[in-house]
Design an enzyme around this catalytic site. Structure first.
Site, short mmCIF file in Angstrom:
data_model
loop_
_atom_site.label_atom_id
_atom_site.label_comp_id
_atom_site.label_asym_id
_atom_site.label_seq_id
_atom_site.Cartn_x
_atom_site.Cartn_y
_atom_site.Cartn_z
N LYS A 74 0.84 -1.20 0.00
CA LYS A 74 0.00 0.00 0.00
C LYS A 74 0.87 1.25 0.00
O LYS A 74 0.61 2.21 -0.73
CB LYS A 74 -0.94 -0.02 1.21
CG LYS A 74 -2.02 -1.08 1.09
CD LYS A 74 -2.73 -1.35 2.42
CE LYS A 74 -3.65 -2.58 2.29
NZ LYS A 74 -4.18 -3.04 3.58
N GLN B 153 -3.83 -1.58 9.99
CA GLN B 153 -3.79 -2.89 9.35
C GLN B 153 -4.37 -3.97 10.27
O GLN B 153 -3.97 -4.11 11.41
CB GLN B 153 -2.34 -3.24 8.96
CG GLN B 153 -2.19 -4.55 8.23
CD GLN B 153 -2.90 -4.59 6.87
OE1 GLN B 153 -2.85 -3.63 6.09
NE2 GLN B 153 -3.58 -5.70 6.57
N ASP C 77 -10.37 3.65 4.73
CA ASP C 77 -10.44 2.19 4.55
C ASP C 77 -11.83 1.66 4.91
O ASP C 77 -12.08 0.45 4.83
CB ASP C 77 -9.37 1.54 5.44
CG ASP C 77 -8.98 0.16 4.96
OD1 ASP C 77 -9.13 -0.13 3.76
OD2 ASP C 77 -8.53 -0.66 5.80
#
Ligand code: NAP
Length: 279
Positions: A54, A98, A121
């Site tokens: 990413k 994450q 996200d």
């Protein structure tokens, strides 16, 4: 029957080309460099790879990537403090924590503490609620990627029977909501669903989000079905049995090179969107 391989790399390239222009404009006209902060807790090798991918994708596009790597033995409070700092940092436009974090940390609490305007996200319950209501700015990236692929190839969900297999908060549930918002008739299946093949037999669109390699078989699907495989299992294997599903499908995403690359592009897009919102 004409078959279309839904090429995620092509969709992704198209998105990134358009984003590059927007990043340039932000820099040249507004002196804003879009910035995504990624938080990794612990040493899980797959998570490290995902975060690195990413970060690299950001940098290639001129988006700043602020990588925060915290030790596995921090507590929830320390993680919340880090997120709070990033929430208050005007130079950071998106925050990605994450998943998964070590089990002694309250991951849900940490996700919920991300400011909604930086939740690129799509992990907060507010973001999910807004997505379900139809005005979410940043849906979870994989569901957003699936919709982007349908749009790119001009495949309408309107009036179609869409069957989503999986109901996780980041994938199955939000993609069900997005399909519903586009007027599909949506069935969401899970591990308690009785007779999955029977449910799938009426599907015009199938989204596989199970986490079980090659689980969905072509024999369960009707001819002409559109198959979107979000699965990503060890050895680059999807959640559908590609060969048998390909036989039945009018359109299908491969793994790799399907939903995956578009997912990262949606994260980049949301970060640029958030930077533009901050003007
Ligand atoms: P998850 O949280 O483990 O959820 C899996 C879902 O599948 C659950 O809702 C579960 O039902 C359901 N399920 C399990 N076995 C089933 C069965 N036999 N029949 C019907 N449903 C069943 O997984 P996830 O995070 O949503 O991820 C799903 C897949 O997508 C994985 O392969 C993952 O690697 C992949 N993924 C890909 C991307 C990408 O960028 N391409 C991003 C995220 C995830 P219950 O709710 O009843 O347990």
């Amino acid at each position: 029957m004409e078959k279309v391989i839904l090429d995620g790399k092509q969709v992704s390239q198209d998105i990134r080309k358009k984003l590059a222009d927007r990043v340039e404009t932000l820099k040249n006209e507004y002196e804003i460099t879009p910035c995504l902060a990624t938080i990794l807790v612990g040493e899980d090798p797959s998570s490290e790879t995902y975060v690195r991918m990413k970060g690299n994708a950001c940098e290639k596009l001129g988006i700043k990537s602020e990588k925060i790597h915290l030790s596995a033995d921090i507590d929830t409070e320390e993680l919340l403090n880090t997120i709070e700092r990033l929430n208050n940092d005007a130079s950071v436009h998106g925050i990605l924590l994450q998943h998964p974090v070590p089990s002694h940390i309250d991951e849900r609490k940490a996700f919920e503490s991300i400011a909604i305007e930086k939740d690129v996200d799509g992990v907060t319950s507010t973001g999910y609620g807004q997505t379900a209501f139809g005005f979410g700015k940043y849906p979870s990236c994989t569901p957003a990627a699936i919709m982007e692929i349908l749009h790119y190839y001009g495949i309408s969900a309107e009036g179609k029977n869409a069957v989503v297999v999986g109901r996780s908060p980041i994938l199955g549930k939000p993609v069900s909501a997005l399909l519903l918002n586009e007027n599909a008739t949506v069935t969401t299946c899970h591990s308690h669903t009785k007779d999955l093949p029977a449910v799938l037999s009426s599907a015009d669109i199938v989204v596989a989000a199970i986490g079980k390699p090659q689980y969905i078989r072509g024999e369960w699907l009707k001819e002409g079905v559109v198959v979107l495989d979000a699965g990503y299992n060890k050895g680059n294997i999807g959640d559908v049995d590609y060969d048998s599903c390909y036989q039945q499908a009018s359109a299908i995403t491969p793994v790799p090179g399907g939903v995956g690359p578009v997912t990262i592009s949606m994260l980049l897009k949301h970060t640029v969107d958030a930077a533009e919102e901050s003007k």
